[in-house]
Design a protein around this motif. Structure first.
Motif, mmCIF file in Angstrom:
data_model
loop_
_atom_site.group_PDB
_atom_site.id
_atom_site.type_symbol
_atom_site.label_atom_id
_atom_site.label_comp_id
_atom_site.label_asym_id
_atom_site.label_seq_id
_atom_site.Cartn_x
_atom_site.Cartn_y
_atom_site.Cartn_z
ATOM 1 N N ALA A 115 0.851 -1.208 0.000
ATOM 2 C CA ALA A 115 0.000 0.000 0.000
ATOM 3 C C ALA A 115 0.885 1.256 0.000
ATOM 4 C CB ALA A 115 -0.928 -0.007 1.214
ATOM 5 N N SER A 116 2.005 1.193 0.730
ATOM 6 C CA SER A 116 2.935 2.332 0.764
ATOM 7 C C SER A 116 3.522 2.588 -0.629
ATOM 8 C CB SER A 116 4.071 2.074 1.765
ATOM 9 O OG SER A 116 3.552 1.873 3.070
ATOM 10 N N LEU A 117 3.831 1.510 -1.355
ATOM 11 C CA LEU A 117 4.321 1.684 -2.730
ATOM 12 C C LEU A 117 3.239 2.348 -3.595
ATOM 13 C CD1 LEU A 117 6.243 -1.642 -3.555
ATOM 14 C CD2 LEU A 117 7.005 0.355 -2.264
ATOM 15 N N GLY A 118 1.983 2.000 -3.308
ATOM 16 C CA GLY A 118 0.862 2.625 -4.036
ATOM 17 C C GLY A 118 0.789 4.121 -3.756
ATOM 18 N N CYS A 119 1.027 4.504 -2.515
ATOM 19 C CA CYS A 119 1.014 5.938 -2.157
ATOM 20 C C CYS A 119 2.089 6.670 -2.958
ATOM 21 C CB CYS A 119 1.292 6.125 -0.660
ATOM 22 S SG CYS A 119 0.070 5.395 0.432
ATOM 23 N N ALA A 120 3.294 6.077 -2.992
ATOM 24 C CA ALA A 120 4.406 6.694 -3.722
ATOM 25 C C ALA A 120 4.088 6.769 -5.219
ATOM 26 C CB ALA A 120 5.689 5.893 -3.491
ATOM 27 N N CYS A 121 3.479 5.707 -5.735
ATOM 28 C CA CYS A 121 3.122 5.640 -7.159
ATOM 29 C C CYS A 121 2.165 6.783 -7.523
ATOM 30 C CB CYS A 121 2.472 4.282 -7.431
ATOM 31 S SG CYS A 121 1.785 4.106 -9.068
ATOM 32 N N GLU A 122 1.190 7.030 -6.658
ATOM 33 C CA GLU A 122 0.218 8.079 -6.957
ATOM 34 C C GLU A 122 0.895 9.452 -7.007
ATOM 35 O OE1 GLU A 122 -2.838 7.532 -7.930
ATOM 36 O OE2 GLU A 122 -3.113 9.687 -8.253
ATOM 37 N N ASN A 123 1.758 9.723 -6.031
ATOM 38 C CA ASN A 123 2.481 11.011 -6.041
ATOM 39 C C ASN A 123 3.323 11.152 -7.309
ATOM 40 O OD1 ASN A 123 1.498 11.837 -3.602
ATOM 41 N ND2 ASN A 123 3.492 12.053 -2.606
ATOM 42 N N LEU A 124 3.994 10.052 -7.667
ATOM 43 C CA LEU A 124 4.858 10.089 -8.850
ATOM 44 C C LEU A 124 4.036 10.394 -10.111
ATOM 45 C CD1 LEU A 124 7.834 7.747 -9.473
ATOM 46 C CD2 LEU A 124 6.297 8.242 -11.352
ATOM 47 N N MET A 125 2.857 9.785 -10.207
ATOM 48 C CA MET A 125 2.010 10.022 -11.380
ATOM 49 C C MET A 125 1.511 11.468 -11.426
ATOM 50 S SD MET A 125 -0.097 6.447 -11.305
ATOM 51 C CE MET A 125 -1.223 6.894 -12.628
ATOM 52 N N LEU A 126 1.186 12.020 -10.250
ATOM 53 C CA LEU A 126 0.741 13.418 -10.205
ATOM 54 C C LEU A 126 1.879 14.348 -10.620
ATOM 55 C CD1 LEU A 126 -1.284 13.275 -6.859
ATOM 56 C CD2 LEU A 126 -2.242 13.736 -9.132
ATOM 57 N N ALA A 127 3.104 14.018 -10.188
ATOM 58 C CA ALA A 127 4.261 14.837 -10.551
ATOM 59 C C ALA A 127 4.507 14.754 -12.058
ATOM 60 C CB ALA A 127 5.497 14.381 -9.773
ATOM 61 N N ALA A 128 4.348 13.545 -12.612
ATOM 62 C CA ALA A 128 4.536 13.382 -14.058
ATOM 63 C C ALA A 128 3.531 14.248 -14.811
ATOM 64 C CB ALA A 128 4.368 11.913 -14.438
ATOM 65 N N ALA A 129 2.267 14.206 -14.377
ATOM 66 C CA ALA A 129 1.228 14.991 -15.062
ATOM 67 C C ALA A 129 1.523 16.486 -14.965
ATOM 68 C CB ALA A 129 -0.144 14.681 -14.462
ATOM 69 N N ALA A 130 2.043 16.915 -13.811
ATOM 70 C CA ALA A 130 2.367 18.340 -13.638
ATOM 71 C C ALA A 130 3.497 18.762 -14.569
ATOM 72 C CB ALA A 130 2.746 18.616 -12.185
ATOM 73 N N ALA A 131 4.311 17.778 -14.995
ATOM 74 C CA ALA A 131 5.400 18.074 -15.932
ATOM 75 C C ALA A 131 4.985 17.760 -17.372
ATOM 76 C CB ALA A 131 6.641 17.263 -15.551
ATOM 77 N N GLY A 132 3.681 17.499 -17.558
ATOM 78 C CA GLY A 132 3.178 17.290 -18.920
ATOM 79 C C GLY A 132 3.258 15.859 -19.421
ATOM 80 N N ARG A 133 3.487 14.912 -18.500
ATOM 81 C CA ARG A 133 3.605 13.502 -18.902
ATOM 82 C C ARG A 133 2.419 12.681 -18.407
ATOM 83 N NH1 ARG A 133 8.227 10.836 -20.208
ATOM 84 N NH2 ARG A 133 9.643 12.194 -21.319
ATOM 85 N N GLY A 134 1.806 11.943 -19.310
ATOM 86 C CA GLY A 134 0.800 10.974 -18.889
ATOM 87 C C GLY A 134 1.498 9.742 -18.358
ATOM 88 N N SER A 135 0.807 8.938 -17.562
ATOM 89 C CA SER A 135 1.459 7.747 -17.011
ATOM 90 C C SER A 135 0.446 6.637 -16.837
ATOM 91 C CB SER A 135 2.093 8.074 -15.663
ATOM 92 O OG SER A 135 1.135 8.637 -14.808
ATOM 93 N N SER A 136 0.926 5.413 -17.024
ATOM 94 C CA SER A 136 0.027 4.291 -16.726
ATOM 95 C C SER A 136 0.806 3.271 -15.894
ATOM 96 C CB SER A 136 -0.523 3.665 -18.003
ATOM 97 O OG SER A 136 0.526 3.335 -18.855
ATOM 98 N N PRO A 137 0.295 3.020 -14.682
ATOM 99 C CA PRO A 137 0.986 2.087 -13.792
ATOM 100 C C PRO A 137 0.491 0.661 -14.010
ATOM 101 C CG PRO A 137 -0.818 3.136 -12.620
ATOM 102 C CD PRO A 137 -0.883 3.620 -14.046
#
Ligand SMILES: Cc1cc2nc3c(=O)[nH]c(=O)nc-3n(C[C@H](O)[C@H](O)[C@H](O)COP(=O)(O)O)c2cc1C
Length: 363
Positions: free
Chosen positions: A99-121
């Protein structure tokens, strides 16, 4: 916010510890370090692995063990479990670790989107399991939840009892919706009191469990000095406890960590909260535990955006003997209740620390 004054003058013992620390140690204070790890890292060219991992590591994680390693490249990131940081007594099946890895994954995806990158986990079950995040896609744009990453915290204090409006509850519910997991909100004080009974029963089991207590103690950072050295674990100040030299904290822990004291504290905290949120996933496997972490992280970021605080009260989902009883009480049949938090309004507490980004990036 933990002030330098509070670190140094929390107790008589802390004065001694603090004086020594500030006289002879030129390193950063606790507050300075908590601040420095949240200084925004700007996206690099592509957008840069360091930028992505910086945001990922600010996520919630069980016992603040930071049980993650990041590899790959900034177009294809891998988040891998670090089992050397597992907590087998509290989390025997590694549910919280994933679950902790999931928390990190979500933050990482939000950061990617803020930099203009889509992401699919994608959860990859091979070997011990990992999350692969492909960052080659398009994005719908910056999600406002991104702005709350540095400010989000678990606030382990009593809240002011004020209700959260229905409109805001709807926003929390919407934010937490991810594939395979949903959140159930429990704002009814009668239902909260029933949940508290289960929390108290499960907490009594945990506090009386010598292995659980030993493991928890090993992650407690009683002094700001020790917390700054380790940059992980649970610093006393973040839970509203006084700053003590580590050896005194270690000595005193067994005398103060008692079921009655702990149960009274949780009862006061739950009764002062506006409601409870339970994250429930569709299936009981690692891929869904990751989704539960993502769901919580989104809930927590949305709550932060709305000025709503939260903290975990997971006892009744951690103690296996009570988990099914809790699921029956929720009326969710065979589904697993993954995580439980309380929410409400309160001033912020001192912020937790993280290890440097360079320590968690592996080739
Ligand atoms: C899966 C998971 C389980 C957690 N369980 C608890 C818990 O039972 N009690 C608690 O006080 N905090 C719990 N936490 C919160 C962590 O201790 C917290 O995220 C960590 O100390 C870092 O602090 P921060 O979230 O304020 O940045 C949990 C977090 C996660 C992700």
């Amino acid at each position: 916010m933990l002030t330098r004054r509070r670190v140094m003058f929390g107790t008589g013992a802390a004065i001694l510890a603090g004086t020594g620390y500030y006289a002879f140690n030129r390193g950063p204070s606790y507050d300075e370090m908590a601040e420095s790890i949240r200084v925004p890292v700007k996206p690099g060219g592509n957008p840069g692995l360091e930028y992505l991992v910086h945001h990922a590591t600010l996520a919630a994680n069980s016992h603040n063990t930071q049980p993650w390693m990041f590899g790959g490249s900034d177009s294809h990131v891998q988040i891998r479990p670090d089992f050397s940081r597992a907590t087998p007594a509290a989390d025997p099946d590694n549910h919280h670790l994933f679950a902790s890895l999931g928390c990190a994954c979500e933050n990482l995806m939000l950061a990617a989107a803020a930099a203009g990158r889509g992401s699919s986990p994608q959860f990859v079950p091979e070997a011990d399991g990992r999350i692969d995040i492909d960052l080659a896609g398009e994005t719908d744009g910056r999600d406002p939840l991104f702005e709350a990453i540095a400010e989000r915290q678990c606030t382990r204090s009593e809240y002011d009892g004020k209700a959260v409006s229905n409109d805001e509850l709807a926003l929390l519910e919407k934010a937490a919706a991810v594939d395979g997991c949903r959140v159930m909100l429990i704002p009814d004080p009668v239902r909260m009191e029933q949940a508290l009974e289960l929390v108290v029963s499960a907490n009594t089991v945990q506090v009386n469990d010598a292995a659980f207590a030993k493991e928890l103690k090993s992650w407690l950072r009683f002094s700001a000095t020790h917390a700054v050295e380790m940059r992980d674990g649970l610093y006393s100040g973040c839970s509203g406890n006084p700053d003590l030299p580590q050896w005194i904290g270690n000595l005193m822990f067994g005398f103060v960590f008692k079921p009655q004291t702990e149960n009274e504290r949780y009862a006061a905290q739950i009764r002062s909260s506006s409601g409870l949120a339970v994250f429930v996933s569709d299936a009981d496997d690692k891929a869904h535990w990751v989704q539960a972490g993502r769901s919580y992280q989104r809930f927590a970021l949305q709550a932060t955006t709305l000025g709503i605080r939260h903290a975990f009260i997971n006892q009744s989902v951690e103690v296996a003997a009570y988990r099914q009883e809790f699921a029956d009480w929720l009326g969710i049949g065979a589904q697993r209740p993954d995580l439980v938090v309380r929410y409400g309004y309160a001033p912020p507490m001192p912020r937790s620390l993280r290890r440097p980004v360079s320590a968690v990036i592996v080739s």
